[in-house]
Structures are given as C-alpha cells and as structure tokens.
Scaffold this active site. Structure first.
Site, PDB file in Angstrom:
ATOM      1  N   GLU A 106      -6.384  -2.790  -1.791  1.00 20.44           N
ATOM      2  CA  GLU A 106      -5.904  -1.460  -1.388  1.00 20.44           C
ATOM      3  C   GLU A 106      -6.490  -0.488  -2.401  1.00 20.44           C
ATOM      4  O   GLU A 106      -5.999  -0.391  -3.530  1.00 20.44           O
ATOM      5  CB  GLU A 106      -4.370  -1.420  -1.444  1.00 20.44           C
ATOM      6  N   CYS A 138      -3.276   7.435  -3.541  1.00 19.35           N
ATOM      7  CA  CYS A 138      -4.492   7.035  -2.843  1.00 19.35           C
ATOM      8  C   CYS A 138      -4.646   7.861  -1.576  1.00 19.35           C
ATOM      9  O   CYS A 138      -5.742   8.068  -1.094  1.00 19.35           O
ATOM     10  CB  CYS A 138      -4.427   5.554  -2.514  1.00 19.35           C
TER      11      CYS A 138
HETATM   12  P1  NAD Z   1      -7.411   0.735 -11.903  1.00 21.15           P
HETATM   13  O1  NAD Z   1      -8.296   0.093 -10.903  1.00 21.15           O
HETATM   14  O2  NAD Z   1      -8.004   1.205 -13.165  1.00 21.15           O
HETATM   15  O3  NAD Z   1      -6.204  -0.228 -12.322  1.00 21.15           O
HETATM   16  C1  NAD Z   1      -5.338  -0.803 -11.388  1.00 21.15           C
HETATM   17  C2  NAD Z   1      -4.793  -2.110 -11.928  1.00 21.15           C
HETATM   18  O4  NAD Z   1      -5.872  -3.022 -12.112  1.00 21.15           O
HETATM   19  C3  NAD Z   1      -4.102  -1.987 -13.287  1.00 21.15           C
HETATM   20  O5  NAD Z   1      -2.995  -2.867 -13.322  1.00 21.15           O
HETATM   21  C4  NAD Z   1      -5.175  -2.470 -14.251  1.00 21.15           C
HETATM   22  O6  NAD Z   1      -4.634  -2.998 -15.431  1.00 21.15           O
HETATM   23  C5  NAD Z   1      -5.830  -3.558 -13.429  1.00 21.15           C
HETATM   24  N1  NAD Z   1      -7.218  -3.873 -13.816  1.00 21.15           N
HETATM   25  C6  NAD Z   1      -8.120  -3.058 -14.412  1.00 21.15           C
HETATM   26  N2  NAD Z   1      -9.276  -3.733 -14.625  1.00 21.15           N
HETATM   27  C7  NAD Z   1      -9.103  -4.973 -14.139  1.00 21.15           C
HETATM   28  C8  NAD Z   1      -9.944  -6.131 -14.044  1.00 21.15           C
HETATM   29  N3  NAD Z   1     -11.206  -6.132 -14.501  1.00 21.15           N
HETATM   30  N4  NAD Z   1      -9.451  -7.245 -13.460  1.00 21.15           N
HETATM   31  C9  NAD Z   1      -8.191  -7.262 -12.974  1.00 21.15           C
HETATM   32  N5  NAD Z   1      -7.350  -6.215 -13.052  1.00 21.15           N
HETATM   33  C10 NAD Z   1      -7.798  -5.075 -13.619  1.00 21.15           C
HETATM   34  O7  NAD Z   1      -6.718   1.926 -11.093  1.00 21.15           O
HETATM   35  P2  NAD Z   1      -5.831   3.117 -11.626  1.00 21.15           P
HETATM   36  O8  NAD Z   1      -6.721   4.196 -12.077  1.00 21.15           O
HETATM   37  O9  NAD Z   1      -4.757   2.617 -12.501  1.00 21.15           O
HETATM   38  O10 NAD Z   1      -5.146   3.532 -10.232  1.00 21.15           O
HETATM   39  C11 NAD Z   1      -5.631   4.504  -9.424  1.00 21.15           C
HETATM   40  C12 NAD Z   1      -6.407   3.927  -8.253  1.00 21.15           C
HETATM   41  O11 NAD Z   1      -5.558   3.161  -7.417  1.00 21.15           O
HETATM   42  C13 NAD Z   1      -6.950   5.026  -7.360  1.00 21.15           C
HETATM   43  O12 NAD Z   1      -8.269   4.693  -7.006  1.00 21.15           O
HETATM   44  C14 NAD Z   1      -6.044   4.989  -6.161  1.00 21.15           C
HETATM   45  O13 NAD Z   1      -6.606   5.519  -4.991  1.00 21.15           O
HETATM   46  C15 NAD Z   1      -5.759   3.534  -6.055  1.00 21.15           C
HETATM   47  N6  NAD Z   1      -4.550   3.284  -5.247  1.00 21.15           N
HETATM   48  C16 NAD Z   1      -4.691   2.754  -3.994  1.00 21.15           C
HETATM   49  C17 NAD Z   1      -3.585   2.567  -3.177  1.00 21.15           C
HETATM   50  C18 NAD Z   1      -3.739   2.010  -1.786  1.00 21.15           C
HETATM   51  O14 NAD Z   1      -2.744   1.557  -1.229  1.00 21.15           O
HETATM   52  N7  NAD Z   1      -4.913   2.036  -1.207  1.00 21.15           N
HETATM   53  C19 NAD Z   1      -2.306   2.892  -3.660  1.00 21.15           C
HETATM   54  C20 NAD Z   1      -2.197   3.413  -4.949  1.00 21.15           C
HETATM   55  C21 NAD Z   1      -3.324   3.600  -5.739  1.00 21.15           C
END
Ligand code: NAD
Length: 486
Positions: free
Chosen positions: A250, A284
């Site tokens: 997502e 998002c």
């Molecule tokens: P991010 O991708 O930086 O982090 C999200 C999660 O992934 C965190 O828990 C982080 O610790 C973990 N993570 C980071 N690097 C990783 C790796 N290499 N391996 C495994 N896990 C890892 O995102 P963010 O900036 O915290 O969140 C914002 C993003 O989330 C935006 O792009 C937003 O659109 C998206 N989002 C999507 C939805 C949806 O339902 N489509 C909902 C909410 C947020």
C-alpha cells in the site's frame, strides 16, 4: 502517559533491544525529545519471528469463530481505552486530539468488522465435471505475517493489518514506524489485557532499514504487508520476489481532484482544503494536484486561497492541521519547493516552514498552494506527503482527465461536477483505485477495499473482505462419493 522508554513486545513480554540500544523519538509539535525507543537488531526480529512461529499452530487450530471472538475482545479493549489510545496518537504525531480520536474510532470499527469475519471465513462450492465429485475452497493461514506500517495514521494502520492477518489464523510481527512507537506499545498492552495468546502478536520497534529489512528477508515470514513509500515498497517487493513470499504493498499517491466548470465551487473548495491539508497532508490519499477548468480557474483559485488563509495551524482541537512528523520530512518539502520555485512555479501561499514563536520549535509547514508548474515537473510528479497542493488549469474534460492520469501513481481521485455523466465517465477512465464524485480524495471504510493502480501498490486491496485474500491461502478440496454404496 508516554513512557520514557518504549520496548519491544515479543512472546507476551516487553523486552529491550539487543545491547540496550535506543533511538530518540521527538515531539513534532515542540521539537523536543519525547522518549527513547528500542532500536531493534536483526536478532531481536528473529526472536519475534520465533515467538510467532511457535504460537501460530495453536492459534490456527482454533476454529475461526473463536479467533474472531478473541479479536473482538481486543477491539473491545481498544474501545474501553479509546481516549488513552487517541491521546498517544495525538502526542506522538502532533495531530489534534479530536482527529486522533476519529482515527482511533475508525480503527476500532475495523477491529469489530474483522472480528465478525471469523464467523464468515467463507470459501466457495465448486462444480466438478466428474460425476459424484464434490468440491469447495477453504481458507488457510499463510503462517507468519510481517506487518510494516507508516507513521501518518498509526492506530488505523495497525488495525488495517493486524485484525485481518490474525483472523485468518496467522501469527504476526508488527514493525512500527520510527516516529510512532507509542501507538504500537499501547496496542500491545491492549492485546495483553484482552487475553490474546502470547506470541500471536509481536511488536518490534526500530529503524526500517534494519528491523523492517530483517522481517522482509526472513524465510520464516510467509506474507509481508507494507504501508509506506513507493521507494521502500519497491525494495521490499524485490526481496520478497527473490524468495517468492507473498507481498501486499500500500504505497504513495499524487492524487488529483478535478474541478469542472459546472462544479459547486464552494463545495469543491471545502473538499480541496480538507483533502490537501487535513492531517497536514500526510495521507496517501491526500489531494496534491487540483486540476481546474480554465473558465472557473480564477474564481476557484481566489476562494481556495481565501480558505487557506483561514486555516489555523497547531496541535489543538481549535486547529485545522498540525505539524508534519519529523524534521527530515519538513526539510525535504522545503527543498522541493525551492527547486520548484527555481523552475518557475509561483507559490501564492505558504512555501516554507512556520517560524513565528508559536511554531518555530515544532515541525510546522505553512499550508502551501503553488501554481504554474508543468505536469511533468518534479513537484507535480513526486509525492511530498505534506500540506502542499498545486493548481493546474485544463481546457476541458479530456485535458483534465489526461492531466489526472499523468503520474506513475494511481491511488485515489475526485471530480467535482453537477453532471452525472462527467462524474461517471471520470470514474471509468481515471487510473485510480478509489474515485469520489463531489467529495474529497480520501475517506476509506473498514468494510471497503482500498488500494491503488500503478506505483501506488502491487494490486492487492486492504481492508474489506479483499484483505482476507492477502492473509490466507485458498485450498481446493474435492471428495468423490461412491454412488454404488448409497
Ligand atoms: P517509509 O516507506 O519511509 O516507511 C514506512 C515503514 O517502512 C516504516 O515502518 C519504516 O521503518 C519501514 N521501512 C523503511 N525502510 C525499510 C526497509 N528497507 N525494509 C523494511 N521496512 C522499511 O514511509 P513513510 O515516509 O514513513 O510513510 C509515508 C508513505 O506511506 C507515503 O508514501 C504514503 O503515501 C504511504 N502510505 C500509503 C498508504 C496506503 O494505504 N497506500 C497509507 C499510508 C501511508
């Protein structure tokens, strides 16, 4: 209310990270340090996976209605403590208490919905071409689920994954975002209070590239469900692809809201402001591109700017939006706006952090409206995840649709028009997993599927009953009846 130190929750115990390592968590509203958080190593994650593996067979052996009943207890514990959960969400995200409570109540509804799915974990009957052969499908758990969530709506993000994963009979490891550890911690306490068996749910804190990556790489994790950025999602898909693990992504969006020349402009402004700026644009499903028919562009622009001027920024219930989640994100947004300015974008409102005495210490971005940016410019293509929205003129419906579809994302979209024909055609042709007519770009419900086209995901849909497909294996079972013995 927020502890000084937030540990992991593994096998029914609160445990520190290996070697006592910690991260600092900062308050977005004041910039000051809030608490220390377990900085989990790959070995800590292995312990959580081992606890999940050992608890999963007994959990899966419970009849699904009993699993549902156990999850109902968890949802009810959340309801008893809804004010505590909301206070934690507000404290660590900087959003207002009322928005945090709305999010918490949404998460509880989702828990109630999926508890009921324990009584409805239906398969299908199959019609065989072979005489006296009867068949059907049953759902079985995948095994151990790795659930990785973003910080923007922490309790909703947790509920979206934990409840469907567990009702299907999986045990889970939930990896919290670095910026919202407390919501995971309090959720673990609710799980304990509700009597959920130890090890069925484990919660690890820490840095994504270490603890999240260890979860994704483990051959013992059968399904990975990730909510976060497209860049990290792509990396996770690569790792899961190599080991052929199931993965649900997502991801981000650059969502369009189209305002036609026959739109109710006040309603369009109302929904544009909410879609662009509520939750400080950290959804998002936020609207980040408003595409306006040329004949009403000036009238819409004027009203949108006036509505933007009326917004109050701060962490209280009297405010419309709060801070963004951390300094890094604030600085990245300011840098993106500087580059857009250099490339010719005009920024009639906002454009920088708020540095007056009430806001300077926190991570506050001014509600920002820009215009005069090409649709292929970086600012129009890259998700910024903050209170920033662009205005784009369009000649007519066809051009508006083409502009709406001109990014690699495809999460949500909205159109404002008095014409049911325009709304229906837009809904058919826009590349988005969710489309709203005469409303905002956001707004999901527990029983409805959500997810995106293109780089907004990998085709899965959560929540709704569609989420059950993410977390269960479908098995076809046939029986041949010996007609001669009847
Ligand atoms: P991010 O991708 O930086 O982090 C999200 C999660 O992934 C965190 O828990 C982080 O610790 C973990 N993570 C980071 N690097 C990783 C790796 N290499 N391996 C495994 N896990 C890892 O995102 P963010 O900036 O915290 O969140 C914002 C993003 O989330 C935006 O792009 C937003 O659109 C998206 N989002 C999507 C939805 C949806 O339902 N489509 C909902 C909410 C947020």
């Amino acid at each position: 209310m927020i502890p000084d130190y937030i540990p992991n929750w593994i096998g029914g115990e609160e445990r520190p990270a290996e070697g006592g390592r910690t991260l600092d968590k900062f308050d977005p509203a004041t910039g000051s340090r809030l608490c220390a958080v377990a900085d989990s190593s790959a070995r800590d994650v292995q312990e959580a996976i081992a606890a999940a593996r050992s608890a999963q067979p007994a959990w899966a052996a419970l009849p699904a209605p009993d699993r549902g009943a156990a999850l109902l207890e968890l949802a009810l514990a959340m309801r008893r403590h809804r004010l505590d959960i909301a206070a934690m969400v507000a404290r660590e995200t900087g959003k207002s208490p009322k928005d945090a409570l709305g999010e918490t109540d949404g998460a509880i509804s989702l828990g109630l919905f999926f508890s009921g799915e324990g009584q409805r974990l239906y398969g299908r009957t199959l019609q065989s071409g072979v005489p006296h052969k009867y068949g059907g499908t049953i759902r079985q758990p995948v095994g151990v689920a790795g659930l990785i969530v973003a910080a923007n709506t922490p309790i909703a993000n947790i509920a979206w994954k934990v409840f469907p994963a567990l009702v299907c009979g999986n045990a889970a490891i939930l990896k919290m975002a670095e910026d919202t550890p407390g919501t995971g911690w309090i959720f673990g306490r609710m799980a304990r209070e509700s009597g959920l068996p130890d090890g069925v749910l484990n919660i690890v804190q820490g840095v994504g590239a270490v603890s999240g990556a260890a979860l994704v790489e483990s051959p013992d994790v059968g399904v990975v469900s990730f909510t976060g950025s497209t860049a990290v999602g792509r990396r996770i898909a690569e790792v899961c692809g190599r080991r052929l693990a199931r993965v649900s992504l997502e991801l981000g969006g650059k969502n369009p809201l189209v305002v036609c020349d026959d739109a109710d402009l006040d309603r369009a402004v109302h929904w544009s402001v909410l879609s662009a700026f509520s939750n400080a644009g950290q959804r998002c499903a936020s609207a980040s591109r408003i595409i306006v028919f040329a004949p009403v562009y000036e009238a819409f622009r004027e009203r949108l700017l006036a509505a933007t001027d009326r917004l109050s920024v701060g962490p209280t219930d009297a405010d419309d939006l709060g801070p963004v989640i951390n300094r890094r994100q604030l600085e990245a947004m300011c840098a993106a706006l500087d580059r857009a300015r250099d490339q010719g974008a005009r920024i009639p409102r906002g454009g920088s952090r708020l540095d007056d005495p009430a806001h300077a210490a926190g991570f506050y971005m001014a509600p920002t409206v820009y215009e005069n940016a090409a649709m292929d410019a970086e600012i129009s293509q890259k998700e910024l995840f903050g209170p920033i929205v662009g205005l784009y003129p369009a000649r007519d419906f066809d051009e508006a649709l083409a502009l709406a579809n001109a990014t690699p994302y495809g999460l949500t979209a909205a159109i404002h028009s008095a014409s049911v024909h325009r709304c229906a055609l837009f809904a058919q042709r826009v590349r988005a997993g969710v489309v709203n007519a005469n409303a905002g770009t956001y707004g999901s419900e527990p029983h409805c599927p959500f997810g995106g086209f293109g780089q907004s995901g990998n085709g899965s849909r959560e929540p709704g009953t569609e989420a059950l497909d993410v977390y269960s294996e479908l098995k076809a079972v046939y029986t041949i009846v010996d007609a001669a013995k009847v």
